[in-house]
Design an enzyme around this catalytic site. Structure first.
Site, short mmCIF file in Angstrom:
data_model
loop_
_atom_site.label_atom_id
_atom_site.label_comp_id
_atom_site.label_asym_id
_atom_site.label_seq_id
_atom_site.Cartn_x
_atom_site.Cartn_y
_atom_site.Cartn_z
N SER A 186 -1.72 4.48 7.00
CA SER A 186 -1.63 2.80 6.73
C SER A 186 -2.03 1.80 6.61
O SER A 186 -2.17 2.43 5.39
CB SER A 186 -0.87 2.47 8.67
N GLU B 138 5.43 4.36 1.74
CA GLU B 138 5.73 4.00 3.37
C GLU B 138 5.88 2.64 3.00
O GLU B 138 4.59 1.53 2.47
CB GLU B 138 5.23 5.08 4.17
N HIS C 241 5.05 4.71 9.13
CA HIS C 241 5.25 4.51 10.88
C HIS C 241 6.25 5.19 12.07
O HIS C 241 7.09 4.54 12.73
CB HIS C 241 5.38 3.26 11.13
#
Length: 348
Positions: A144, A248, A318
């Protein structure tokens, strides 16, 4: 001859002259000489937990982290400021950097793991002592927002870093096994999505979608799309030439994903890579106010014209079950099979 062709010819001609003078392979110039491999983990090793981004609000999370890490035969040491708070940050920039530096300097600490993501890693990049890290190479893992830190450290030092679970992730069998295979057992693995749910029943949820078929080889580089686009124009990005880009995202509208992918295209990143792996885009929904393209349409618009292998749906992002991906390690991808194969161990 096109501009790109002339550039590639000149580059290869120059390297060919160099190869006559020095007895090493040309591939080593790209993949070996510039890389710094961290030592592998062993049972009983100490993992330093740091918070480069968002804060941890529950002190009880620390005991949960200790239990999760202990289940893999490892121990933890929490950074001095791991529970600090400064608005939406886990302490001031100086406090967060201090914990990172302390863990790299501490000889008893064998790896660093981010407590969680959030926002804040970009804010500290110009405060990081990259010489300190280069002289004390260790595993650094997270995902992230931690993407910024992982990529910057790789770009500045050559140290292989790892896009994988954070300390507060759900450490189920899938996530733990890939972590151990790559960081403890030092395996050159082939990763592929599971075909069953956690309870063992078959599922299509983890099915991949091939956008452009084919195989490609290159250094794995990537992470969170927002984090990467926010670094464009800075000195903290690596050379993308010939790399396999993985991406992502979470909680972004589809038009924003389109905007960020377009930014990567206009910045020249997408034209340099040899292949693209798209992980999960969690809670990335169309706007309810206006008409929207689907995520699949955006991917087709942005990636099909590139002519390189591309697939989506990889276990990156996630989600509860995730791969551990080494940034900087040479890999091979197969867009039809949905596989990622490491061509060398990521740790030594």
């Amino acid at each position: 001859m096109t501009t790109n062709a002339r550039r590639d010819f000149i580059k290869l001609a120059g390297l060919g002259s160099v190869s006559l003078l020095f007895p090493f392979s040309l591939s080593s110039l790209f993949y070996s000489d510039s890389k710094l491999y961290p030592p592998r983990l062993k049972k009983g090793d100490l993992i330093g937990i740091v918070s480069p981004a968002g804060p941890t609000f529950k002190k009880s999370d620390l005991s949960k982290v200790e239990s999760s890490i202990a289940a893999m035969g490892l121990k933890v040491k929490f950074g001095k400021h791991v529970l600090s708070k400064h608005g939406y940050l886990a302490g001031t920039d100086e406090e967060r950097v201090a914990d990172i530096h302390d863990m790299f300097e501490n000889n008893s600490v064998k790896a660093l793991m981010a407590m969680r993501g959030g926002w804040g890693s970009n804010r500290i990049l110009d405060k990081i002592d990259f010489d300190l890290i280069r002289n004390n190479p260790k595993i650094l893992i997270g995902f992230s927002d931690i993407t910024s830190l992982l990529i910057a450290i790789y770009a500045k030092t050559g140290l292989i870093t790892f896009n994988g679970p954070v300390a507060t992730s759900k450490w189920g069998r899938f996530t733990s096994n890939w972590f151990k295979k790559i960081l403890i057992e030092a395996e050159s693995v082939k990763m592929q999505n599971p075909r069953t749910k956690l309870d063992g029943t078959p599922t299509d949820f983890h099915k991949i979608t091939t956008i452009n078929s084919g195989t490609a080889e290159g250094r794995l580089i990537g992470g969170n799309l927002t984090a990467i686009t926010s670094m464009l124009g800075s000195e903290f990005l690596p050379d993308w030439e010939g790399s396999i880009l993985f991406l992502e995202e979470v909680n972004e509208k589809i038009y924003k994903i389109d905007r960020m992918l377009t930014q990567l295209k206009l910045a020249g990143v997408l034209d340099k890579v040899s292949g693209i792996i798209i992980g999960k885009c969690v809670q990335c929904e169309p706007s309810k106010i206006t008409q929207s393209l689907s995520l699949e349409e955006v991917f087709n618009d942005r990636f099909k014209p590139l002519g390189v292998p591309v697939y989506s749906g990889a276990m990156i992002g996630h989600i509860e079950r995730i791969f551990t991906l080494p940034i900087g390690v040479k890999a091979r991808m197969d867009a039809a099979a949905g596989t990622i194969e490491l061509l060398e161990p990521a740790v030594r």
